[in-house]
Enzyme design. Sequence first.
Site, PDB file in Angstrom:
ATOM      1  N   ARG A   1       0.832  -1.213   0.000  1.00  0.00           N
ATOM      2  CA  ARG A   1       0.000   0.000   0.000  1.00  0.00           C
ATOM      3  C   ARG A   1       0.862   1.256   0.000  1.00  0.00           C
ATOM      4  NH1 ARG A   1      -3.530  -0.838   5.124  1.00  0.00           N
ATOM      5  NH2 ARG A   1      -1.515  -1.592   5.731  1.00  0.00           N
TER       6      ARG A   1
ATOM      7  N   ASN B   1      -6.176  -2.724   1.991  1.00  0.00           N
ATOM      8  CA  ASN B   1      -6.120  -4.178   2.136  1.00  0.00           C
ATOM      9  C   ASN B   1      -7.540  -4.723   2.259  1.00  0.00           C
ATOM     10  OD1 ASN B   1      -3.337  -4.393   2.136  1.00  0.00           O
ATOM     11  ND2 ASN B   1      -3.145  -4.512   4.350  1.00  0.00           N
TER      12      ASN B   1
END
Length: 97
Positions: free
Chosen positions: A22, A40
Site C-alpha cells: 500500500r 487491504n
Amino acid sequence: MSEKLTSVDFEISGNVQGVCFRMYTEDHGRSLGLSGWVKNTRQGTVIGQIQGPVEKVNDMKAWLRSIGSPSSRIDRAVFSNQRDISKLEIRGFSTRY
C-alpha cells in the site's frame, strides 16, 4: 484542449499484504501525479482506485501488474470499471483502512 481523464478500480492478488504494498502504491501514484486510494481486503488482496490522465493511469496499471513493492509477489491484477471522467473525483492519494 485539456487532457483526457480516466478512473479505474483495481484488485491485486498474490503476496501483497505485509510487504508495504500500500505504501509503495501510494508513493508511486503520487509520483505520477495521480489521485486515488488503496486498501487491504480481508481476502488478502489489495484494492483501490486510480484517477488521472489516461497515459499516467496506464503507467500505474503496468506498475501494479508487474512491479509493486520490492518484497511483493503479484499473481494477478484485475482492472475494472474503467471510465472517462470530466474532472478528478478524488483529491490526493491515500491509504484507506
